[in-house]
Write a protein that holds these residues in place. Structure first.
Motif, short mmCIF file in Angstrom:
data_model
loop_
_atom_site.label_atom_id
_atom_site.label_comp_id
_atom_site.label_asym_id
_atom_site.label_seq_id
_atom_site.Cartn_x
_atom_site.Cartn_y
_atom_site.Cartn_z
N ALA A 7 7.52 14.83 -18.45
CA ALA A 7 7.25 13.44 -18.05
C ALA A 7 6.04 12.90 -18.83
N GLU B 214 5.18 10.14 -20.16
CA GLU B 214 4.63 8.81 -19.80
C GLU B 214 3.64 8.92 -18.65
N SER B 215 3.83 9.91 -17.77
CA SER B 215 2.96 9.97 -16.60
C SER B 215 1.56 10.51 -16.93
N TYR B 216 1.43 11.13 -18.09
CA TYR B 216 0.09 11.63 -18.48
C TYR B 216 -0.56 10.73 -19.52
N ASP C 104 -1.88 7.35 -21.15
CA ASP C 104 -2.35 5.98 -21.01
C ASP C 104 -2.51 5.41 -22.42
#
Ligand SMILES: Nc1ncnc2c1ncn2[C@@H]1O[C@H](COP(=O)(O)OS(=O)(=O)O)[C@@H](OP(=O)(O)O)[C@H]1O
Length: 401
Positions: free
Chosen positions: A186, A188-190, A192
């Motif tokens: 995942a 995208e979840s880490y 920014d």
């Protein structure tokens, strides 16, 4: 009449002797001059140096592509030819990951009228770079298979790239999963995208080349065309020796000047083997790097064909032979862990990987030792040595406030 004939014959013979003598003297003088040039060569290269200095070069040093190996080659060439380096004002990178600006470069040293060589890490801005380098500069860079590059970037920069650090923390609690696979499940979840430190976290090569590396946008085709026009050579790590031959042709170098050892090599235990599903995820996450690499791989083979594939093959063989000779002469042991290396030749380590180095042979003359130590000298040590040589003071460290 016979006497006259004999005299004429004798004078022709004498004249011939005189010409032969003159030619002989000329040859001896030329030989002595050549020997003198060779013994003046500080690095002990044994070929004849009849060519002019190479043209100015800007090598865009991309991350984790084999770029330290190319930089070392440039450093050796620049030092031997007494070239003027464009060094960063602070430390050994041009304020990375900021986009390059001409004022990141240290001043011209007294007595130099131009910069001849630039090869430190930066995020490219072509317009700014062209302000620093002379008009006839040759622009080169190096790309590597995007999946291998990302895997190497991830493991080397786990603790410095925020997105990777978050994934590592998550992996520490997840049982027996590598940080890389946790990240790729995942990403995208880490990640920014507004965090500047995350530049290398996605499409790292595109980022270094100054492209908008987060997603495809309408300016990409134009930016790629500009890069293709600006860079005379984009080397490919998977065809490293072929790349060096093409580089040698651009800069008019001898095979001896292209000899190298692999620098910045990770310990095999730090390399995460890539399963098929990991590969697919890496591919999807770094699709712009895949596109970039494929384009320049094609450009590379077009250049190789123009050069002549047969000629390229022959010259690769010569390069490998000269590399082999130099390695045999210089290297006592390769793949040496940092703990067994002296400070001078110990590569920079990060807390997540072990970078291996080389032990130089002990039974060398002073001149050979100079050449051999330079061959295996890691980036930071060589950079500070050349910086000191050029400016007469130590490299400045980055201000902390
Ligand atoms: N000649 C040659 N050909 C192919 N690959 C090579 C070569 N020399 C070095 N390497 C591999 O490149 C990786 C280090 O890259 P860099 O020197 O660019 O790293 S850095 O960004 O400057 O830290 C590092 O890859 P990994 O071992 O996968 O991390 C080196 O093994």
């Amino acid at each position: 009449h016979r006497k006259e004939m004999t005299l004429r014959w004798l004078s022709t013979q004498l004249w011939r002797h005189r010409v032969m003598g003159l030619l002989l003297a000329l040859c001896v003088t030329l030989l002595l001059m050549l020997l003198a040039t060779q013994s003046l060569d500080p690095n002990g290269y044994t070929f004849m140096r009849t060519r002019r200095s190479p043209p100015p070069v800007a090598f865009l040093k991309t991350h984790k592509t084999g770029s330290s190996t190319v930089q070392n080659l440039m450093f050796r060439l620049g030092e031997k030819e007494n070239l003027t380096f464009a060094f960063p004002y602070y430390a050994y990178q041009f304020s990375y990951p900021d986009r390059f600006r001409a004022d990141f470069v240290d001043e011209l040293p007294p007595g130099s009228s131009q910069f001849d060589m630039l090869c430190s890490h930066m995020r490219l801005d072509l317009g700014q770079l062209k302000q620093v380098m002379p008009r006839n500069t040759i622009y080169i860079t190096l790309l590597r298979d995007p999946l291998q590059t990302f895997e190497s970037v991830f493991s080397y920069y786990t603790s410095t790239v925020p997105a990777f650090t978050l994934a590592k923390k998550a992996a520490d609690t997840a049982n027996r999963k590598s940080a890389l696979s946790v990240f790729l499940e995942a990403p995208e979840s880490y990640w920014d995208p507004t965090e500047p430190g995350n530049g290398l976290a996605r499409n790292p090569m595109s980022f270094d080349l100054g492209l908008s590396s987060q997603e495809w946008n309408a300016s990409w085709p134009m930016e790629l065309t500009q890069l293709e026009e600006a860079f005379q050579l984009v080397m490919i790590a998977e065809h490293f020796d072929e790349s060096l031959v093409l580089l040698g042709a651009l800069l008019q170098l001898e095979p001896e000047e292209l000899a190298y050892v692999h620098l910045n090599v990770r310990a095999p235990s730090d390399i995460t083997p890539l399963e098929d599903d990991t590969k697919a995820r890496l591919w999807a996450w770094n699709s712009l790097d895949v596109l970039l690499y494929n384009l320049f791989l094609q450009v590379f083979w077009e250049k190789a064909e123009q050069y002549g594939l047969g000629r390229l093959k022959r010259e690769v063989a010569l390069l490998r032979a000269s590399t082999q000779r130099l390695r045999q002469k210089c290297v006592a042991r390769e793949g040496v862990p940092p703990g067994e290396l002296e400070d001078l030749v110990r590569p920079w380590q990060t807390d997540t990987v072990t970078i291996l180095g080389y032990k130089v042979r002990g039974n060398l003359t002073l001149q050979e030792e100079g050449l051999c130590v330079r061959l295996v000298l890691p980036e930071l040590q060589y950079h500070s040595h050349l910086y000191f040589q050029q400016y007469g003071h130590d490299m400045r460290s980055i201000p902390t406030d």
